[in-house]
Design an enzyme around this catalytic site. Structure first.
Site, PDB file in Angstrom:
ATOM      1  N   ASP A 106      59.005  40.897  50.525  1.00  0.00           N
ATOM      2  CA  ASP A 106      59.720  40.785  49.247  1.00  0.00           C
ATOM      3  C   ASP A 106      58.922  40.010  48.200  1.00  0.00           C
ATOM      4  OD1 ASP A 106      62.071  41.948  50.544  1.00  0.00           O
ATOM      5  OD2 ASP A 106      62.306  39.986  51.484  1.00  0.00           O
ATOM      6  N   HIS A 144      60.339  48.573  48.029  1.00  0.00           N
ATOM      7  CA  HIS A 144      59.523  48.146  46.901  1.00  0.00           C
ATOM      8  C   HIS A 144      60.211  48.552  45.610  1.00  0.00           C
ATOM      9  CE1 HIS A 144      55.664  48.502  49.579  1.00  0.00           C
ATOM     10  NE2 HIS A 144      56.390  47.438  49.847  1.00  0.00           N
TER      11      HIS A 144
END
Length: 415
Positions: free
Chosen positions: A37, A65
């Site tokens: 992340d 993503h």
């Protein structure tokens, strides 16, 4: 001199010219340097504008993503983030496990946001594995078991094998019907991935970009086991997941947040279970693209970043989400661990030890100003510049990009 031959003679002895070793093109690699992340999609999107081929080497649709282009927010899980570049080919390598319904659902969602002709620009390795609905159901049941058990490894393993998931229900005919339908849709995209990559590396001067999923601390071998993913998401996974030799690895860029986050359970030395953690979570919108789960938040941990650099050999760093720290009076950075009062010169593999470490912090003054409008190094406050320089000097790797927002334009290039 009698009895000697020049190197030129040796190369042409008997009229035969010895072959020269052709290394081929070098690939650029983008990897996560923490627990995931970190904003890899933004860096990939930036580099993909100049790439001819964008590759995904490992992971599955459990990784997410986010890419923001021209005000539109795209979410990718299986499709390479670089598929936004309509002039490039996107390649899903053999190291990726593909959930076919998820792939087409993802494509459909992003088509509504403006993604076009993706199926004409996507190649999938014929060695990639398929994950079915029941695989995902079993994965969820295993996660529940791991959280419910008491940590005694042998008993946990025995219980897991004994139970064999009696509550699992599988619609065999229904799933087979769906898979056959998807097989026909995906067939034109499937090619021999090894030969495709070899031709790309040696046949021309193609610019090849590789985007890693997950991150260093989630690597099955080098991560914080057992709370890891099922693939090698460090640099070795690029070779095994695409079928390319190590000599073709060029630049390796590590992506790191200006603070640290983690999803789920497991040791997290710099975690802040307080108002600082809440502020980072709120300002940083820290919840998963794929799962929606809130991320635990804490100060930047440079012990973790040094460890990730040791494994991956980063040639440059992208420091993202610097703007999330804008309102803080002071900022702490974890620089070392202590165990039983003594500094330890390593990142512990044993999670029980990692749970016990105490963190040494360097305290730095906050810059207390908005950085989201910065587009050049000179636009950043001096104290923000000092924070960035501290990170790169401590790790010994240059910071090449600094992120101060969601969009492509918010990535400041420092080289």
């Amino acid at each position: 001199m009698s009895g000697t031959r020049s190197s030129n003679d040796r190369n042409t002895a008997g009229g035969h010219k010895r072959p020269r070793h052709d290394v081929g093109n070098k690939v650029i690699v983008v990897l996560g340097a923490q627990w995931g992340d970190e904003g890899k999609g933004k860096v990939v999107d930036l580099l993909a504008t100049n790439a001819d081929i964008i590759c995904r080497c490992q992971g599955g649709n459990n990784a997410g993503h986010t890419v923001v282009v021209e005000g539109k927010e795209y979410d990718f899980h299986l499709l390479p983030s670089g598929i936004i570049n309509s002039k490039a080919i996107s390649f899903i390598g053999n190291g990726v496990v593909i959930h076919l319904p998820g792939l087409f659902e993802e494509a459909e969602k992003n088509e509504k946001k403006g993604l076009k002709d993706w199926e004409k620009r996507l190649i999938i390795s014929d060695r990639a594995h398929i994950v079915c609905d029941f695989h995902q159901a079993v994965d969820g049941l295993q996660e529940v078991q791991r959280q419910a058990q008491d940590g005694k490894k042998f008993k946990n393993l025995a219980h897991q094998h004994q139970s064999m998931f009696p509550n699992l229900e599988v619609d065999i005919e229904g799933q087979l019907k769906k898979l056959k339908m998807y097989a026909e849709k995906i067939r034109p995209m499937v090619r021999d991935g090894v030969y495709f990559m070899f031709e790309a590396l040696h046949g021309s001067t193609k610019k090849i970009l590789v985007e890693g999923a997950n991150a260093a601390l989630l690597d099955i071998d080098f991560g914080t086991y057992p709370f890891v993913t099922s693939s090698n998401c460090t640099v070795g996974g690029v070779c095994t997941g695409l079928g390319i030799p190590p000599q073709n690895i060029g630049e390796v860029y590590g992506v790191v947040k200006a603070y640290t986050t983690r999803v789920g359970i497991g040791a997290f030395p710099t975690e802040q279970i307080n108002e600082i953690g809440n502020l980072l979570q709120t300002r940083g919108h820290e919840w998963g693209v794929t799962t929606g789960r809130k991320r635990r938040c804490g100060w930047l941990d440079l012990v973790i970043l040094r460890y990730a650099h040791m494994i991956n050999g980063f040639t440059g760093l992208a420091l993202t989400k610097l703007d999330i720290l804008d309102s803080l009076d002071e900022i702490k950075v974890g620089v070392a661990y202590r165990l039983n009062g003594k500094r330890i010169p390593y990142f512990p593999a044993n999670q029980e030890i990692l749970q016990k470490v105490e963190v040494e912090y360097e305290v730095m003054p906050g810059w207390k100003s908005d950085t989201t409008g910065a587009r050049r190094w000179e636009d950043l406050p001096a104290k923000a510049q000092n924070y960035i320089r501290f990170v790169e000097n401590h790790i010994g790797v240059p910071v090449k990009w600094v992120g101060v927002g969601k969009s492509r334009e918010s990535m400041i290039e420092l080289f």
